[in-house]
Write an enzyme that holds these catalytic residues in place. Structure first.
Site, PDB file in Angstrom:
ATOM      1  CB  CYS A 121       4.225   0.899   4.198  1.00  0.00           C
ATOM      2  SG  CYS A 121       3.714   1.621   2.630  1.00  0.00           S
ATOM      3  CB  CYS A 170      -3.028  -0.270   3.345  1.00  0.00           C
ATOM      4  SG  CYS A 170      -2.446   0.417   1.796  1.00  0.00           S
ATOM      5  CD  GLU A 224       9.835 -16.042 -12.614  1.00  0.00           C
ATOM      6  OE1 GLU A 224       9.434 -14.956 -13.078  1.00  0.00           O
ATOM      7  OE2 GLU A 224       9.556 -16.426 -11.461  1.00  0.00           O
ATOM      8  CB  CYS A 273      -0.240  -4.453   3.965  1.00  0.00           C
ATOM      9  SG  CYS A 273       1.450  -4.503   3.386  1.00  0.00           S
ATOM     10  CB  CYS A 307       1.194  -3.867  -2.457  1.00  0.00           C
ATOM     11  SG  CYS A 307       1.714  -2.142  -2.524  1.00  0.00           S
TER      12      CYS A 307
END
Ligand code: SF4
Length: 413
Positions: free
Chosen positions: A230, A221, A58, A224, A214
């Protein structure tokens, strides 16, 4: 107290939230990328080692692309497979391995935090997002949430750049996405959405969606897994947000999450109307004269002088060719003289400005600085005694230079 945002910006329908979780996790199980930290976190049985493996990934992934991080991550985990091993490393070793990854204070703080866990927390990583953020230097709200959910199964959300983009699109949030009001709202949403039975996978799935589907400029899309949830996608298809019963319509009154009235929906942008950010400040321009001092080493190979930067500030503790920040708009002759004076202090002997050979300019963009290095070279014949009272310095051959803790900018030079 400010009025709560209209419901169409929120996830208030439990059945919809459940469906979204299911669709996203099913997609993640099918499509997730194989990444070394995921493999480690999935197979490592020891909770502290798992936490450490996720933590390192991270920190490296903040500000750096996945493709770049993989090699650094593998080398890091090979060299310091545990917190205890990292706590015993020197800062010089950390900087050497981090060289080229940028934002060098990340490595330094990771190592400081590892030392703290070993010396003050008996080698045991904090287990909750709250404690991770409170007790570990360099661990902010996002990193704490990621470690706690992925390594320890805490049902807590995360908000990073990818999540901001996905959530703003899912809920048509067009107010400045870096404003505290929007950020607070996004954290609330992330905490509502997170799946309590698979929090780590859910958070990674949301981030993965932002990283691979995205995406900022040309989102996919059509592929997706959450398009039916959405609002931005519906608005693109139907020209308006989906009708949600029992809510006041945004666009009347001051909705804190809608785009400002001065920048309404632009149909040519489609879903990329969201998110929106206030314009960034342009980076500050800086000029630095730098000199590649070269001498013949005892085996005939050329050697170069590198000096260590101060232990705080930009590129703290890294090595560089002797360098001097310059005022803007100096004449070239004046730049040369100032550099010659600076080198003279290093070498304790006169340096003629005319002897400095101009090589060219190197431009390097740091996050907030547009840096121009004005590069000179100087060949030395005799030996030079460096003043030990100045910053640490050493002569290196080319291979040693590349293995040292030097920044990408210096490698360009
Ligand atoms: Fe993003 Fe498009 Fe999916 Fe909406 S439908 S979340 S805009 S990729």
């Amino acid at each position: 107290a400010p009025a709560p945002p209209p419901a169409r910006h929120l996830f208030s329908d439990a059945a919809e939230v459940e469906a979204l979780r299911g669709n996203l996790l099913a997609w993640y199980d099918r499509c997730k990328r194989d990444l070394p930290w995921r493999a480690l976190a999935a197979t490592e049985m020891d909770a502290d080692r798992r936490g450490y493996a996720v933590w390192v990934s991270e920190i490296m992934l903040q500000q750096t692309q996945v493709a770049t991080v993989i090699d650094y991550y593998n080398r890091w985990m090979q060299k310091w497979p545990t917190l205890q091993a990292l706590a015993q490393a020197s800062l010089e070793e950390v900087n050497e391995l981090w060289a080229g990854l940028g934002y060098y204070s990340r490595g330094k703080r990771l190592q400081e935090a590892a030392r703290k866990v070993v010396s003050e927390l008996a080698g045991r990583m904090p287990r909750t997002a709250e404690d991770l953020q409170k007790l570990l230097p360099g661990v902010g709200r996002y990193t704490a949430g990621a470690i706690a959910s992925i390594s320890y199964g805490q049902a807590t959300g995360v908000v990073d750049g990818n999540v901001i983009r996905v959530l703003c699109r899912l809920r048509c949030i067009g107010a400045d996405s870096s404003s505290p009001a929007v950020i607070d709202q996004l954290w609330d949403m992330a905490n509502v959405l997170v799946d309590s039975s698979r929090p780590g996978d859910f958070n990674q799935a949301l981030m993965e969606l932002g990283a691979t589907v995205c995406v900022p400029k040309a989102p996919l899309c059509g592929k997706c897994p959450v398009k039916q949830h959405c609002q931005a996608w519906r608005r693109k298809l139907f020209g308006k947000p989906s009708p949600v019963p029992d809510v006041e319509d945004c666009g009347v009154g001051d909705c804190p999450l809608c785009p400002p009235a001065t920048e309404p929906w632009d149909s040519s942008l489609g879903v990329t109307n969201f998110p929106r950010k206030a314009a960034k400040k342009p980076p500050r321009a800086m000029r630095t004269a730098t000199c590649v001092l070269e001498r013949r080493g005892c085996h005939g190979a050329p050697e170069y002088l590198i000096v260590q930067r101060p232990s705080s500030g930009l590129l703290a503790g890294l090595w560089e060719f002797p360098s001097l920040p310059l005022a803007q708009d100096l004449q070239e002759e004046k730049e040369r003289e100032e550099l010659a004076d600076h080198l003279q202090a290093w070498m304790g002997q006169p340096v003629a400005a005319k002897g400095l050979q101009f090589i060219g300019e190197v431009i390097h963009i740091f996050s907030h600085i547009h840096q121009t290095y004005v590069v000179y070279s100087l060949h030395l014949d005799g030996d030079v005694t460096l003043d030990p009272a100045l910053s640490p310095s050493r002569w290196v051959v080319e291979d040693e230079f590349h293995a040292s803790a030097v920044s990408t900018a210096m490698k360009k030079v």
